[in-house]
Design an enzyme around this catalytic site. Sequence first.
Site, PDB file in Angstrom:
ATOM      1  CE  LYS A 264     -30.748   5.905  32.171  1.00 17.05           C
ATOM      2  NZ  LYS A 264     -29.670   5.986  33.165  1.00 17.05           N
TER       3      LYS A 264
ATOM      4  CE  LYS B 173     -25.998   2.719  28.656  1.00 20.44           C
ATOM      5  NZ  LYS B 173     -25.554   3.430  29.829  1.00 20.44           N
TER       6      LYS B 173
ATOM      7  CD  GLU C 276     -38.594  -0.315  37.524  1.00 23.03           C
ATOM      8  OE1 GLU C 276     -37.787  -0.019  38.262  1.00 23.03           O
ATOM      9  OE2 GLU C 276     -38.220  -1.371  36.028  1.00 23.03           O
TER      10      GLU C 276
ATOM     11  CE  LYS D 232     -30.827  10.031  31.653  1.00 24.92           C
ATOM     12  NZ  LYS D 232     -30.449   9.691  32.413  1.00 24.92           N
TER      13      LYS D 232
ATOM     14  CE1 TYR E 233     -26.079  18.106  30.439  1.00 27.96           C
ATOM     15  CE2 TYR E 233     -28.396  16.744  29.206  1.00 27.96           C
ATOM     16  CZ  TYR E 233     -26.596  16.706  30.026  1.00 27.96           C
ATOM     17  OH  TYR E 233     -26.734  15.651  30.613  1.00 27.96           O
TER      18      TYR E 233
HETATM   19  C1  PBG Z   1     -25.863   6.593  32.209  1.00 31.57           C
HETATM   20  C2  PBG Z   1     -26.730   7.755  32.422  1.00 31.57           C
HETATM   21  C3  PBG Z   1     -27.095   8.347  31.033  1.00 31.57           C
HETATM   22  C4  PBG Z   1     -27.595   9.581  31.174  1.00 31.57           C
HETATM   23  C5  PBG Z   1     -27.324   9.965  32.888  1.00 31.57           C
HETATM   24  N1  PBG Z   1     -26.545   9.010  33.228  1.00 31.57           N
HETATM   25  C6  PBG Z   1     -26.866   7.872  29.504  1.00 31.57           C
HETATM   26  C7  PBG Z   1     -27.239   6.301  29.315  1.00 31.57           C
HETATM   27  O1  PBG Z   1     -28.421   5.388  30.345  1.00 31.57           O
HETATM   28  O2  PBG Z   1     -27.147   5.649  28.713  1.00 31.57           O
HETATM   29  C8  PBG Z   1     -28.093  10.217  29.990  1.00 31.57           C
HETATM   30  C9  PBG Z   1     -28.253  11.931  30.161  1.00 31.57           C
HETATM   31  C10 PBG Z   1     -28.433  12.668  29.288  1.00 31.57           C
HETATM   32  O3  PBG Z   1     -28.710  12.109  28.187  1.00 31.57           O
HETATM   33  O4  PBG Z   1     -27.910  13.461  28.983  1.00 31.57           O
HETATM   34  N2  PBG Z   1     -25.753   6.369  34.010  1.00 31.57           N
END
Ligand code: PBG
Length: 331
Positions: free
Chosen positions: A199, A222, A238, A253, A318
């Site tokens: 991620k 983050k 990872e 992601k 979505y």
């Molecule tokens: C948070 C989380 C995020 C998403 C899913 N779980 C955002 C982030 O890490 O700030 C993002 C999903 C999206 O943008 O559609 N743990």
Amino acid sequence: MTSQTFPATRLRRNRFDDATRRLVAEHSLSADDLIWPIFIREGSGTSEIATMPGVLRAGLEGLAGHVEGAARLRIPAIALFPVTPPEKKDAAGTEALNPENLMCRAARLLKREFPDIVLLGDVALDPYTDHGHDGVLEDDYVANDASVDILVRQAVNQAEAGIDIISPSDMMDGRIGAIRSGLDQSGFVNTRLMSYAAKYASAFYGPFRDAIGSSGALRGSKKTYQMDPANSDEALREVAMDIAEGADMVMVKPGMPYLDIIRRVKERFAMPVFAYQVSGEYAMIAAAARNGWLDEDKAMLESLMAFKRAGCSGVLTYYAVRAAKLLEARK
Ligand code: PBG
């Protein structure tokens, strides 16, 4: 091998008509490939998300109606994201451990109404913390091990409410192993783990943070836990660690900007790989379509096919319901 030279070989022949194109198609897309992320809030009715036109937050009281169409279209999985009221947020994300929190109540309701749909529970503290980070802070740093201890309890809390697939999205080190043993010790040996293994610290999450109301709150970035978009070998490390710790499925992601990572992960590990077509990716297509610059249905289906081609078993999108409807109409 015969040499493939023109004019004996004309690659356009296999594109001559629709039937031939369908015969030679290397990949296909169906409702079975789709995971639908939904936003849940307290109360009844729905509310719009300005940065995700066409996506709604659904009130718990109307949730069954909101999900009915997805069930009819046989979408196999739904991922739940709660919108936590600000007064329930604190520095430690305590609400994540409440068996009566929004996520748990929604899970119980959906398992009762739609027993054939599997539910994904996002494990991370950001929907519940007043600072918007995925873990707890020590001297403004997201503390790894202290966060993992809470995440394990959050995962067990979700499993108890009926969540079928625990999906840790926090990117703490060691959380997959810790969550696996926490689940096993509580008797949840068949609860699956889909880790957000690779991620990235991405600008494409912006609209999601608006949707769950964590954007205004987020202090700093983050980047000390989510990955640097410059890295690809690190994604393989990872993923390898998450598999070793017990991940049943792994996720990359965001999606479209990281198709190369999906391909490398699939080739290296031959595991079920998923992509999250995140909120910003959705927003780009939806916004262009609303300006009349793109055909939304065509662009969206093409983007989903790209994930299959890259090696995905499925996609969190979505667009899941809209895509499933179009695919059904084509049959
Ligand atoms: C948070 C989380 C995020 C998403 C899913 N779980 C955002 C982030 O890490 O700030 C993002 C999903 C999206 O943008 O559609 N743990």
